[in-house]
Write an enzyme that holds these catalytic residues in place. Structure first.
Site, PDB file in Angstrom:
ATOM      1  N   CYS A 198      51.600  31.838  40.830  1.00  9.53           N
ATOM      2  CA  CYS A 198      51.643  32.477  39.498  1.00  9.53           C
ATOM      3  C   CYS A 198      51.729  34.005  39.553  1.00  9.53           C
ATOM      4  O   CYS A 198      52.436  34.617  38.741  1.00  9.53           O
ATOM      5  CB  CYS A 198      50.450  32.024  38.662  1.00  9.53           C
ATOM      6  SG  CYS A 198      48.929  31.829  39.583  1.00  9.53           S
ATOM      7  N   HIS A 248      47.665  36.690  33.822  1.00  7.66           N
ATOM      8  CA  HIS A 248      47.484  37.555  34.994  1.00  7.66           C
ATOM      9  C   HIS A 248      48.081  38.934  34.699  1.00  7.66           C
ATOM     10  O   HIS A 248      49.251  39.051  34.316  1.00  7.66           O
ATOM     11  CB  HIS A 248      48.216  36.983  36.212  1.00  7.66           C
ATOM     12  CG  HIS A 248      47.591  35.743  36.783  1.00  7.66           C
ATOM     13  ND1 HIS A 248      46.403  35.209  36.345  1.00  7.66           N
ATOM     14  CD2 HIS A 248      48.006  34.936  37.801  1.00  7.66           C
ATOM     15  CE1 HIS A 248      46.112  34.130  37.064  1.00  7.66           C
ATOM     16  NE2 HIS A 248      47.068  33.933  37.942  1.00  7.66           N
TER      17      HIS A 248
END
Ligand code: NAP
Length: 351
Positions: free
Chosen positions: A151, A244
């Site tokens: 990710c 994130h």
């Protein structure tokens, strides 16, 4: 664009954090028909709605609620398999599924760096799908494996790809602030996560560097060539639920102006936008000018979680240019990116 026919699809590891995102994205998908959900032996035979500890704000899709969970095997009745398995289960099943004719779109690290497995971000390196020809020939598979990145590597590579393409990256420094959901469920213990920053995520920095170099590198028809820039990564877990954040500094060839960097990021479009794929965001990179954006709570769901939001583009005295990038780790960094890869592979007739 409209697919010629609907493909049957399975979600492997359907009860987990990424598995639930897949179920949510695939339940009403215009090209795919969700038929099969797999689990570990402990939940096999149960109804999905009874076994899944559902975490998403929307309800469990009607289509999935009553599906009976099956164990993962290599003879699943589905053409496409979206894998959100733990690594050990992926080692056991993904290659077997490809051998028996399934097209596996994996979120797992297991095959990402294999020399004949395309590691794809649909907007960044769609040409890497050509490696499937070599993969099938070399391995004798009638199916295939297409991998999705880690990710944080997806967030970094999507945000920097237009700059690498336009100017060339010479050096990159990235510090991540990664959400708790990136560790799955139950993931990080609450006493470690709450009110805290954990300055270590096992294997994450290595994956971020090597996968980014594969995403941004080339495919010459028989092998991948990693992008050759120097890169340093520091990964941290922070008390954020989803999304994130990555603080990125780059040295770009030719030292382009901030105006040029901003225009290059803002104007970036890829194959998914050109083809009008169902899961494609209109703009894969959204640039914000406010000095305090992007922020996870405000920006992670932009473009249904499929865009990277970039902000604070400014000069960096040491490397040249720096900015902040935010991406939704379980959508753009996992299930959404994988569904987009599958749409691209179908549209380009690779599967
Ligand atoms: P998770 O929340 O721990 O879920 C994994 C699920 O797999 C569990 O719900 C488990 O549930 C199921 N499972 C275990 N063995 C299985 C088997 N043999 N067959 C089918 N299902 C099995 O983990 P996650 O965060 O969703 O991550 C899944 C994969 O995606 C991992 O490889 C991870 O590295 C990768 N990934 C995660 C993220 C993220 O942001 N979380 C991003 C990119 C990639 P049951 O026991 O109920 O079956």
């Amino acid at each position: 664009m409209i697919a010629a026919r609907k493909r049957t699809v399975a979600v492997l590891g359907a009860t987990g954090t990424v598995g639930q995102r897949f179920v949510s994205l695939l339940a009403e998908h215009p090209w795919f028909e969700l038929t099969t959900l797999t689990t570990s032996e402990r939940n096999a035979g149960k109804r999905y709605a009874d076994a899944a500890h559902w975490h998403l704000s929307e309800p469990i899709p009607e289509r999935a609620r009553d599906i009976t969970l099956t164990p993962t095997t290599d003879d699943l009745d589905a053409e496409l398999c979206f894998s959100a398995l733990p690594h050990e289960a992926a080692v056991e099943w993904e290659a077997g599924l490809a051998k028996t004719g399934h097209h596996v779109f994996s979120n797992v690290k297991t095959h990402r760096m294999d020399g004949d497995v395309p590691l794809v971000i649909a907007e960044v390196n769609p040409e890497h799908l050509d490696a499937l020809r070599v993969q099938r020939k070399r391995r004798g598979w009638s199916g295939s494996i297409v991998a999705n990145g880690n990710c944080s590597a997806i967030g970094f590579s999507l945000a920097t790809a237009p700059l690498h393409r336009a100017y060339g990256i010479e050096r990159a420094l990235v510090t991540t602030l990664q959400a708790l959901s990136g560790a799955g469920y139950p993931g990080v213990a609450s006493l470690d996560g709450l009110d805290n920053v954990v300055p270590f995520i096992r294997e994450e920095e290595e994956k971020l560097v090597e996968e980014s170099r594969k995403f941004l590198g080339g495919w010459d028809g028989s092998r991948f060539a990693a992008a050759a820039f120097e890169m340093s990564a520091s990964c941290n877990r922070v008390a954020v639920r989803d999304g994130h954040t990555e603080i990125i500094a780059l040295t770009l060839r030719g030292s382009p102006s901030l105006l040029d960097v901003t225009a290059t990021l803002r104007g970036f479009r890829g194959k998914p936008q050109e083809l009008g794929l169902p899961t494609a965001p209109r703009c894969p990179i959204v640039v914000r000018e406010e000095p305090d954006r992007p922020q996870p709570v405000l920006d992670r769901d932009v473009e249904r979680g499929m865009a990277v939001t970039v902000g604070r583009i400014r000069e960096d005295e040491v490397l040249g240019v720096k900015f902040v990038a935010l991406s939704h780790n379980t959508i753009r960094g996992a299930a959404g990116a994988s569904v987009l890869n599958a749409e691209l592979a179908v549209a380009e007739k690779f599967v």
